[in-house]
Design a protein around this motif. Structure first.
Motif, PDB file in Angstrom:
ATOM      1  N   UNK A   1       8.293 -36.971  -5.250  1.00 23.50           N
ATOM      2  CA  UNK A   1       6.915 -36.679  -4.868  1.00 23.50           C
ATOM      3  C   UNK A   1       5.910 -37.275  -5.850  1.00 23.50           C
ATOM      4  N   UNK A   2       6.317 -37.436  -7.099  1.00 21.27           N
ATOM      5  CA  UNK A   2       5.402 -37.971  -8.116  1.00 21.27           C
ATOM      6  C   UNK A   2       5.377 -39.498  -8.126  1.00 21.27           C
ATOM      7  N   UNK A   3       6.233 -40.133  -7.325  1.00 21.42           N
ATOM      8  CA  UNK A   3       6.309 -41.583  -7.284  1.00 21.42           C
ATOM      9  C   UNK A   3       6.098 -42.048  -5.837  1.00 21.42           C
ATOM     10  N   UNK A   4       4.862 -42.422  -5.482  1.00 24.71           N
ATOM     11  CA  UNK A   4       4.570 -42.780  -4.091  1.00 24.71           C
ATOM     12  C   UNK A   4       5.460 -43.879  -3.519  1.00 24.71           C
ATOM     13  N   UNK A   5       5.821 -44.864  -4.318  1.00 21.93           N
ATOM     14  CA  UNK A   5       6.670 -45.950  -3.822  1.00 21.93           C
ATOM     15  C   UNK A   5       8.068 -45.442  -3.467  1.00 21.93           C
ATOM     16  N   UNK A   6       8.648 -44.624  -4.349  1.00 27.07           N
ATOM     17  CA  UNK A   6       9.972 -44.050  -4.069  1.00 27.07           C
ATOM     18  C   UNK A   6       9.917 -43.098  -2.883  1.00 27.07           C
ATOM     19  N   UNK A   7       8.873 -42.289  -2.836  1.00 27.11           N
ATOM     20  CA  UNK A   7       8.750 -41.342  -1.735  1.00 27.11           C
ATOM     21  C   UNK A   7       8.653 -42.077  -0.403  1.00 27.11           C
ATOM     22  N   UNK A   8       7.866 -43.137  -0.361  1.00 25.46           N
ATOM     23  CA  UNK A   8       7.748 -43.922   0.871  1.00 25.46           C
ATOM     24  C   UNK A   8       9.101 -44.506   1.257  1.00 25.46           C
ATOM     25  N   UNK A   9       9.835 -45.024   0.276  1.00 26.04           N
ATOM     26  CA  UNK A   9      11.151 -45.588   0.568  1.00 26.04           C
ATOM     27  C   UNK A   9      12.096 -44.507   1.095  1.00 26.04           C
ATOM     28  N   UNK A  10      12.072 -43.311   0.489  1.00 20.91           N
ATOM     29  CA  UNK A  10      12.906 -42.202   0.953  1.00 20.91           C
ATOM     30  C   UNK A  10      12.551 -41.843   2.393  1.00 20.91           C
ATOM     31  N   UNK A  11      11.266 -41.737   2.678  1.00 25.98           N
ATOM     32  CA  UNK A  11      10.843 -41.395   4.042  1.00 25.98           C
ATOM     33  C   UNK A  11      11.250 -42.481   5.028  1.00 25.98           C
ATOM     34  N   UNK A  12      11.116 -43.736   4.622  1.00 27.74           N
ATOM     35  CA  UNK A  12      11.525 -44.840   5.502  1.00 27.74           C
ATOM     36  C   UNK A  12      13.028 -44.798   5.790  1.00 27.74           C
ATOM     37  N   UNK A  13      13.819 -44.550   4.758  1.00 29.76           N
ATOM     38  CA  UNK A  13      15.279 -44.521   4.909  1.00 29.76           C
ATOM     39  C   UNK A  13      15.720 -43.354   5.788  1.00 29.76           C
ATOM     40  N   UNK A  14      15.085 -42.211   5.618  1.00 29.12           N
ATOM     41  CA  UNK A  14      15.501 -41.014   6.349  1.00 29.12           C
ATOM     42  C   UNK A  14      14.835 -40.882   7.713  1.00 29.12           C
ATOM     43  N   UNK A  15      13.743 -41.600   7.923  1.00 23.20           N
ATOM     44  CA  UNK A  15      13.001 -41.468   9.171  1.00 23.20           C
ATOM     45  C   UNK A  15      12.124 -40.231   9.221  1.00 23.20           C
TER      46      UNK A  15
ATOM     47  N   UNK B   1       8.821 -37.797   8.173  1.00 22.60           N
ATOM     48  CA  UNK B   1       7.393 -37.902   7.894  1.00 22.60           C
ATOM     49  C   UNK B   1       7.094 -37.010   6.690  1.00 22.60           C
ATOM     50  N   UNK B   2       6.071 -37.346   5.940  1.00 17.94           N
ATOM     51  CA  UNK B   2       5.735 -36.589   4.726  1.00 17.94           C
ATOM     52  C   UNK B   2       5.517 -35.102   5.024  1.00 17.94           C
ATOM     53  N   UNK B   3       4.920 -34.794   6.173  1.00 18.71           N
ATOM     54  CA  UNK B   3       4.654 -33.387   6.491  1.00 18.71           C
ATOM     55  C   UNK B   3       5.914 -32.597   6.847  1.00 18.71           C
ATOM     56  N   UNK B   4       7.041 -33.271   6.962  1.00 15.84           N
ATOM     57  CA  UNK B   4       8.311 -32.598   7.251  1.00 15.84           C
ATOM     58  C   UNK B   4       9.056 -32.187   5.979  1.00 15.84           C
ATOM     59  N   UNK B   5       8.602 -32.659   4.830  1.00 10.25           N
ATOM     60  CA  UNK B   5       9.329 -32.406   3.582  1.00 10.25           C
ATOM     61  C   UNK B   5       9.456 -30.927   3.259  1.00 10.25           C
ATOM     62  N   UNK B   6       8.384 -30.185   3.377  1.00 12.19           N
ATOM     63  CA  UNK B   6       8.419 -28.760   3.023  1.00 12.19           C
ATOM     64  C   UNK B   6       9.426 -28.009   3.889  1.00 12.19           C
ATOM     65  N   UNK B   7       9.417 -28.289   5.177  1.00 13.61           N
ATOM     66  CA  UNK B   7      10.353 -27.632   6.092  1.00 13.61           C
ATOM     67  C   UNK B   7      11.792 -28.049   5.768  1.00 13.61           C
TER      68      UNK B   7
END
Length: 97
Positions: A27-41, A43-49
């Motif tokens: 979460x503290x690294x936008x580039x890594x977070x974007x890559x994680x979201x891209x790999x997993x498919x 969306x950022x708003x799904x992380x908490x759930x």
């Protein structure tokens, strides 16, 4: 020395806390977070759930473990021996009794 049988590792952290630290690291690294979201498919708003599910932290640690520089960066940021990350992943993936 790393302890394989107990809950805690040499850093004093247990596997659950390492999983939470990994999420914070992403979460503290936008580039890594974007890559994680891209790999997993996801969306950022799904992380908490997703974070409410045990297997989610296994997926985060799998993502980190797939790239050695990321492993080393996370280990340094979290105060871990890099081996603790893989061991935490294995503990989180193991069936709980």
């Amino acid at each position: 020395m790393l302890e394989r049988r107990g809950r805690k590792f040499g850093s004093g952290k247990d596997a659950d806390l390492i999983g939470v630290d990994a999420l914070s690291f992403l979460a503290s690294n936008p580039e890594l977070l974007k890559r994680f979201l891209d790999v997993t498919g996801m969306e950022a708003d799904q992380l908490r759930q997703a974070a409410a599910k045990e297997h989610f932290f296994v997926a985060i640690l799998d993502f980190i473990l797939a790239h050695e520089p990321t492993v080393l960066d996370f280990a340094a940021a979290a105060g871990l021996d890099p081996a603790e990350i893989g061991m935490a992943r294995e503990r989180l993936a193991a069936p709980r009794s």
